[in-house]
Write an enzyme that holds these catalytic residues in place. Structure first.
Site, PDB file in Angstrom:
ATOM      1  N   ASP A 185       9.389   2.860  -0.971  1.00 52.45           N
ATOM      2  CA  ASP A 185       8.382   3.542  -0.160  1.00 52.45           C
ATOM      3  C   ASP A 185       8.668   3.198   1.303  1.00 52.45           C
ATOM      4  OD1 ASP A 185       4.716   3.505   0.096  1.00 52.45           O
ATOM      5  OD2 ASP A 185       6.303   4.400   1.320  1.00 52.45           O
ATOM      6  N   LYS A 208       5.230   9.640   8.173  1.00 52.23           N
ATOM      7  CA  LYS A 208       5.046   9.190   9.558  1.00 52.23           C
ATOM      8  C   LYS A 208       6.104   9.778  10.504  1.00 52.23           C
ATOM      9  CE  LYS A 208       2.699   5.055   7.866  1.00 52.23           C
ATOM     10  NZ  LYS A 208       1.316   5.082   8.341  1.00 52.23           N
ATOM     11  N   TYR A 256       0.863  -1.183   0.000  1.00 50.05           N
ATOM     12  CA  TYR A 256       0.000   0.000   0.000  1.00 50.05           C
ATOM     13  C   TYR A 256       0.897   1.229   0.000  1.00 50.05           C
ATOM     14  CZ  TYR A 256      -3.376   3.514   1.680  1.00 50.05           C
ATOM     15  OH  TYR A 256      -4.155   4.630   1.826  1.00 50.05           O
TER      16      TYR A 256
END
Ligand code: KE4
Length: 439
Positions: free
Chosen positions: A241, A269, A146
């Site tokens: 990623d 994050k 994802y």
């Protein structure tokens, strides 16, 4: 013992009349767990508190950012001070350069970086850059990975899509999806075949180098090296990623843990310490194609926001701080995580429940399965009903975990030895509940 969630239940019903599903991000809805999500009032250190007064040991950590713990005094103070100087200018500031330099120290492959506001923006922009730089249109992503919700990447994706069993999303046109090739994660033959057949038309291969959105699944030995070789061979860019595994798989993320230099790295994050920051960065030659240095356009009103930069800088500075006679912070996080993983493995064995437990630095997770879990297919074949029973038994004992086996669990510096002991004991009782459910 069931939790008193009466205030959260009322708040959730009211919220459903205001926001789709009562939430601002699907996985928070506990929909796949069939229960009410606790509405959170506050958090401090390793603890999170809901509006009914229940206290939990938090292993979601806002889905990764809270690696130094909630409301860390240094982070709070730094944000408060920054706010007195204004909250946003929409103009260049020294603090953006300060965070950029800090990240480049940790990620040597990043020679230029662009700050954005979410991981979705980072990966979406990285793909546009790869297409603009190579002049090619096809991209490769891995089933179950994802990368946020941009159209090109909502194809056979993980996280909430896997949780709700909808790997593709309505609204993504066939025209967009046709340029996204998907292959299984950790399958060298599959990616080799695709690169041999279509490599010269592929702009980029994007991967979560440690998968965290189909549960926590580290790469097999040599897999990332093979991706590096194949992309180099065919002139495609390798995009890591690291929005989730960045600063977690090790301080330098998967890049450092596995010794691979990606062409573009996406971060998020932890880089914002709980405020909205993400970034994409890489080789100067590639990044200097981004506007205004080059023609690939990307922009953002709040990109490089001074409060968010401050939270990121303070958080990373704490992570990088060395203390006399102490292992470095990254090692401390890894050891805490190892204690929980070993404790859960022993507790499951004692309860007669088979699990697969995975760890990469301070990210970890378990699957209720006897078989090896190495990709989306084998993750999806794990016993999700058992996970649901275990999840609720943990929540009732005050252990706050991600409400899906397709998510990852996160350790923080704030988790104490006592927290870890409680977490292991709670898991033992929860595994016994799973075993009883199978009788
Ligand atoms: P955001 O757009 O949510 O900031 O980042 C998207 C993203 C990109 N890449 C990776 C590897 C990610 O894990 C994410 C977002 N992670 C999810 C948790 N699986 C965020 C939680 C949520 O969607 O509410």
């Amino acid at each position: 013992m069931s939790l008193n969630l009466s205030k959260s239940e009322a708040a959730f019903e009211a919220a459903k009349e205001l926001m789709p599903g009562g939430v601002n991000s699907p996985v928070r809805s506990y929909r796949s767990m069939g229960s009410t999500p606790p509405f959170i009032a506050r958090a401090k250190g390793s603890r999170i508190y809901d509006i009914d007064g229940n206290e939990y040991i938090d292993y979601v950590g806002s889905w990764g950012p809270m690696v130094v713990g909630h409301a860390h005094p240094e982070v709070v103070q730094a944000i408060q001070e920054a706010a007195t100087r204004g909250t946003s200018y929409g103009a260049p500031t020294l603090i953006e350069s300060e965070l950029a330099e800090l990240v480049m120290k940790i990620y040597p492959s990043v020679e230029r970086i662009r700050m954005v506001n979410s991981g979705t923006e980072a990966t979406m922009s990285a793909l546009r850059l790869a297409r603009g730089y190579t002049g090619r249109e096809k991209i490769v992503k891995f089933i179950g990975c994802y990368h946020g919700h941009s159209d090109s990447l909502l194809v056979k994706a993980g996280s909430g899509l896997a949780t709700f069993g909808v790997p593709d999303s309505p609204g993504v046109t066939a025209g967009v999806a046709k340029d996204t090739i998907t292959v299984p994660y950790n399958d060298v033959e599959a990616i080799t075949k695709v690169m041999e057949e279509q490599g010269d038309a592929i702009a980029a291969v994007i991967i979560e180098p440690v998968a965290g959105n189909m549960g926590c699944i580290p790469p097999k030995q040599g897999y990332l090296q093979k991706l590096r070789e194949l992309t180099q061979q065919h002139g495609a860019l390798l995009i890591f990623d690291e929005v989730m595994c960045g600063f977690r798989a090790s301080l330098g993320g998967a890049a450092s843990a596995y010794g691979i230099r990606a062409d573009i790295t996406c971060l998020g994050k932890i880089i914002g310490g709980g405020l909205p920051v993400a970034a994409y960065g890489g080789k100067a030659e590639i990044m200097d194609c981004v506007s205004p240095a080059g023609p690939v356009y990307q922009a953002g009103t709040l990109s490089g926001n001074p409060l968010a930069m401050t939270a990121g800088i303070t958080t990373l500075s704490i992570l990088m701080r060395e203390e006399e006679g102490q292992p470095d912070k990254s090692r401390q996080l890894t050891l805490k995580t190892k204690d929980v993983v070993m404790g859960w493995t022993a507790a499951a064995k004692e309860a007669g429940v088979k699990i697969q437990a995975h760890q990469a630095g301070s990210m970890f997770g378990i699957f209720f399965a006897e078989h090896e879990v190495c990709d989306y297919e084998t993750a999806a074949a794990a016993d999700q009903e058992a996970f649901k029973i275990w999840f609720h038994a943990m929540l009732e004992q005050g252990i706050y975990l991600a409400p899906s086996q397709f998510e990852t669990i996160f350790m923080s510096l704030a988790h104490s030895d006592e927290d870890i002991e409680k977490t292991i004991a709670a898991a033992g009782a929860a595994f016994r509940k799973v075993r009883e459910s199978r009788r």
